[in-house]
Scaffold this active site. Structure first.
Site, PDB file in Angstrom:
ATOM      1  N   HIS A  32       0.831  -1.219   0.000  1.00 56.32           N
ATOM      2  CA  HIS A  32       0.000   0.000   0.000  1.00 56.32           C
ATOM      3  C   HIS A  32       0.861   1.263   0.000  1.00 56.32           C
ATOM      4  O   HIS A  32       0.422   2.309   0.477  1.00 56.32           O
ATOM      5  CB  HIS A  32      -0.939   0.028   1.214  1.00 56.32           C
ATOM      6  CG  HIS A  32      -1.750  -1.214   1.414  1.00 56.32           C
ATOM      7  ND1 HIS A  32      -3.024  -1.345   0.923  1.00 56.32           N
ATOM      8  CD2 HIS A  32      -1.473  -2.391   2.036  1.00 56.32           C
ATOM      9  CE1 HIS A  32      -3.500  -2.532   1.260  1.00 56.32           C
ATOM     10  NE2 HIS A  32      -2.576  -3.195   1.917  1.00 56.32           N
TER      11      HIS A  32
ATOM     12  N   SER B 280      16.478  20.691 -16.396  1.00 54.79           N
ATOM     13  CA  SER B 280      15.314  21.474 -16.758  1.00 54.79           C
ATOM     14  C   SER B 280      15.776  22.749 -17.426  1.00 54.79           C
ATOM     15  O   SER B 280      16.749  23.360 -16.999  1.00 54.79           O
ATOM     16  CB  SER B 280      14.524  21.811 -15.494  1.00 54.79           C
ATOM     17  OG  SER B 280      13.684  22.907 -15.728  1.00 54.79           O
TER      18      SER B 280
ATOM     19  N   LYS C 270      17.273  21.077 -11.215  1.00 55.87           N
ATOM     20  CA  LYS C 270      16.537  19.833 -11.432  1.00 55.87           C
ATOM     21  C   LYS C 270      17.268  18.767 -12.243  1.00 55.87           C
ATOM     22  O   LYS C 270      18.045  19.066 -13.132  1.00 55.87           O
ATOM     23  CB  LYS C 270      15.211  20.144 -12.138  1.00 55.87           C
ATOM     24  CG  LYS C 270      14.161  20.702 -11.200  1.00 55.87           C
ATOM     25  CD  LYS C 270      12.780  20.467 -11.754  1.00 55.87           C
ATOM     26  CE  LYS C 270      12.438  19.003 -11.722  1.00 55.87           C
ATOM     27  NZ  LYS C 270      11.153  18.713 -12.307  1.00 55.87           N
TER      28      LYS C 270
ATOM     29  N   GLU D 297      10.315   7.593 -17.055  1.00 60.85           N
ATOM     30  CA  GLU D 297       8.978   8.073 -17.400  1.00 60.85           C
ATOM     31  C   GLU D 297       8.575   7.611 -18.796  1.00 60.85           C
ATOM     32  O   GLU D 297       7.427   7.235 -19.033  1.00 60.85           O
ATOM     33  CB  GLU D 297       8.937   9.598 -17.335  1.00 60.85           C
ATOM     34  CG  GLU D 297       9.188  10.143 -15.933  1.00 60.85           C
ATOM     35  CD  GLU D 297       9.335  11.654 -15.933  1.00 60.85           C
ATOM     36  OE1 GLU D 297       8.389  12.337 -15.564  1.00 60.85           O
ATOM     37  OE2 GLU D 297      10.428  12.152 -16.332  1.00 60.85           O
TER      38      GLU D 297
END
Lengths: 317, 317, 317, 317
Positions: free
Chosen positions: B6, B127, B133, B140
């Site tokens: 969970h 970024s 970043k 992804e």
């Protein structure tokens, strides 16, 4: 009966040859289920919540006792994996695809336009409004219900995609699609089998359809090829003969020897024999072809393969 | 490291035990591909347009010569069947699901909040707007691209569902999803493997996470059970101990023997040893559990299974 | 709180700004449902079996009487069309996607690693095995159940694709996915709304997370840009400053003016003010941006839009 | 022509009435695209990476200048939302479903068995093997390619489901399905329209089919109802008449007045007129029915609705 490609009459085949196509599909389905069983027949008991049980357990003995072939190998995988659901439902969806193709064909074959099959009363309904109608409900529901099995497979992939390990409550949503798919396909298989036993094929109409529509054109071209005409030229000259028939409103056997010889001088009287349905069937004399002797062999082999599977099922039951 | 259920920390496991979960998934994938190959490795050549070739062909010899295990058994089925496409793409989609779960976890693990994994520079981007970043692009894209493989499987089912026999031009639409799925999964497997070789696990952070969050609570309850406390009561009393810790702002090992004995008089000094990470791991001493000796065994067995598969691949290559 | 891109901390935003993103999603959903209603609110009564009723009927009067806006325009379309089911379930699936994104975020936010949200007891369960655990069941079930709504949309497309006109019994299979999708989404919307009312955000942890991770780096680069430094160069120099911080183990406000001026001489004391959370928020001062005055405006506008929709609903109820 | 339900001949309809069913479908599609445009025509420019731009921008002026109706309302939503892709592709998939139903019907109608439509040479191919064949390639590809658009919609839902806010690289995978769906449906619409202009309907065969198969049975029952016979009894007695016809091998107009009166004494000479095709069509005299005057009206109304849409398109182009 005619075999169709692009829903256009292509070549005549024996009805048994046509039905054997479905035998092949269902034999593959049976193989997929057996392979799936092999992979899913592992016992997760003793995996604990995620890291393995904390009690001394002989997991191998437990698995054997419970009828599994072995215990699962990793406690995290065992508590989070749903491959066994997915693989089974994928296999069921493929059975569904085969049932759906069968249903589509029986719906077509039982239309007024085809007229190959009489709809069995027991699996059809009349119309509340139209006194003359009989509807192929079972077939349409078969075709429709397969969509829910495909969607079940899709749903299972969506639920499990991208879940981090191990158990997540999302996995509760793998149960309904699984049980629904099993119940749907089990039910449809029984009904399809019962339908086929009750339905009557209209062999007269099927034979008549098989003898019209110039489906002996390929046999005619083969006649020329066997007499040394290059394949492309033979194809072209028979195309011209078909054109001539369409103008005259007859079949290829309605052309006179003079008319044929105007296209190619090798035509002779024996040409008319090669146009007959039996001859057209017989020239497909290759393993898996529709020549009657080949179909007889194929039936025997299919029976043996089914028998072998049946024995395997009894062994694991 | 913590194992999660969970997405909440559940129990500590060895990193190797965690990785072995993926080994199980990919071993099943490998088995599915092998079973699929068995069914699709049949030669349709000689099936003609639909009724079988009209030339005398030794189809068995041709199939062998071309590297197939046998010729297909029915000419109608051979020209209209796309099971081999569907079964393969279904198997690829399941590989995709496993890759997607892996990608999801690596994205989580490389967030500031988890901090378990350093993103490898070679597979990440900065970024354009935010100088600080680093983004897990490969992960992804892996997660994203699996959607197209699931959709490819869906597309193939939709195309073939309800088509009458035999060939219909709709089947042309089975090619793009097939080739796209093969290319996508092949590419992702190479990249995922390269990513894993480059990524660095932050074992210090993982260990620290494994030692906090009361993940020794089950071990503590097991301590009581081994001393004759009924399971439900042990569970309840440790729950009360956890509650006390939360109030005091400490771990279970921060409670004094007095505090513990107020809950149950069987607590003794040896309780503190059972709370240590090594002890917590060791009690999962069952086949497929995370006790270090069991994990060592599991690695050996996995190596052998992979070796066997590799040999099988060479034999059929 | 931090706003994330690629699940990496990107820029700080107000919690209200974050929540307004979901307001936008659900407002679009509401618009889709209203448009769908417009198209489906037509009365098929009087279409007969397929060719139109044979009794003289005033279909317009009947439609009005029954609360429809008009009768359907063509009897064949009216008896075979299921657009109204498909468009509605597609709209429900999109609501589901928004609920699923929300559930995913709340699951992340309530993990030990994020710690942004306290799971409400009423919608969570403990673990039977692990005394310390609390599981976000409602959120996981939300995420899981959305799969069945997506699959329902898929199923409906598969059922209706390629059916000849008009009614076919396959269409019976459009009912279950429809009713299931309506029930699932209605239920989830109620539960999600109740969950949000009960859940407590941990603003302290969120603020702390918003102040770390160099999320003021863009604000710092903007400081340079406002002082005439070209954008690319500003980005590069702040990147170097971040690198320096990582080595020193501090934030950008931990660099001395000397260290900063070594990178660019325009740095001055006012730089430190621009790094503060309030300043970082305030510079996003554009319609739809997170500057507090903009967010206040956005809340007012959202309230008005919701009020307008509410009135529209009452008018058609 | 016959209108079909369950692919069984149900009632005769005008060909124009049949085609108007498709007009309704495509008009709804057009409405969905217009509604989608309304929602997607918002300008995200100025949303920055996630929190809003840091430059003073007049987002409303920019949006207007660029041809959008307004700027987006929330920067997080604007950078992570793909509703505009999903809603558009869902709308395209529904166009696809309508095209697929049309293709299925034209394939049936151009089979030897139906014979309603001559396949246009320009959009068909011959067979390499069978000289007599003409295949409906365009129609089959239409039916097949719709699967990829349905799968594109599915793929988009899977990609976006469960992604945390805001931008994630997974969203890159929303582009290919979008562009592919737009290109596929645009192409198919042009081709379907061109096909319909070239195809020739075989009105003779269609009329003949409309006059056989007892499709005047409902009209016959209506005759009895108008003479006071209860509906259920009328239905039963005409059912018996149909049965008698099947034994005699004739249509309902082949029964003598004596034979009819043996079933019900209200039968009179005017019964034979009510069995004629024109009478059967005329009794469906209700808005949306196939009575010729109603169809003429429906055509006029459809023309006006199309004209209104066309004007709306020019206004926004």
């Amino acid at each position: 009966m005619p075999a169709y490609t692009h829903l256009q009459r292509a070549e005549p085949v024996l009805v048994a040859h046509y039905l054997l196509a479905y035998v092949e599909m269902f034999l593959r389905d049976s193989g997929r289920l057996a392979d799936c069983r092999k992979r899913l027949n592992l016992c997760p008991l003793g995996s604990g919540a995620v890291a393995g049980a904390t009690i001394a357990l002989d997991r191998r003995a437990m698995a054997t006792e419970l009828g599994f072939s072995a215990p699962t190998a990793n406690s995290i995988d065992a508590t989070s994996d749903r491959d066994f659901v997915l693989e089974l439902v994928n296999a069921l969806a493929m059975i569904g695809l085969h049932l759906s193709r069968w249903a589509e064909e029986m719906i077509l074959f039982s239309s007024e336009e085809f007229g190959f099959v009489h709809l069995p009363e027991a699996y059809s309904t009349g119309s509340s409004a139209m006194p003359q109608k009989k509807n192929p409900d079972l077939l349409e529901l078969t075709r429709g219900k397969v969509a829910r099995v495909i969607a079940a497979a899709n749903s299972l992939m969506i639920v499990t995609k991208g879940l981090p390990l191990a158990y997540n409550k999302d996995l509760q949503e793998t149960q309904e699609p699984l049980f629904d798919a099993v119940a749907t396909i089990s039910g449809l298989l029984l009904l399809a089998s019962a339908w086929m036993k009750t339905a009557e094929f209209n062999y007269g109409v099927m034979r008549e359809a098989a003898e019209t529509g110039f489906m002996n054109a390929w046999a005619a071209a083969t006649y020329l090829v066997h007499r040394g005409v290059p394949s492309a030229l033979a194809h072209e000259q028979i195309g011209m003969a078909v054109q001539l028939c369409l103008e005259k409103g007859c079949g290829l056997d309605g052309l006179s020897l003079e008319e044929l010889r105007a296209l190619n001088s090798v035509f002779d009287k024996d040409f008319y024999a090669c146009l007959q349905l039996d001859s057209v069937l017989a020239i497909h004399d290759v393993a898996g072809g529709t020549a009657p002797n080949r179909v007889r062999q194929a039936i025997l082999q299919a029976r043996q393969r089914i028998e072998t599977i049946r024995e395997g099922c009894h062994a694991t039951a």
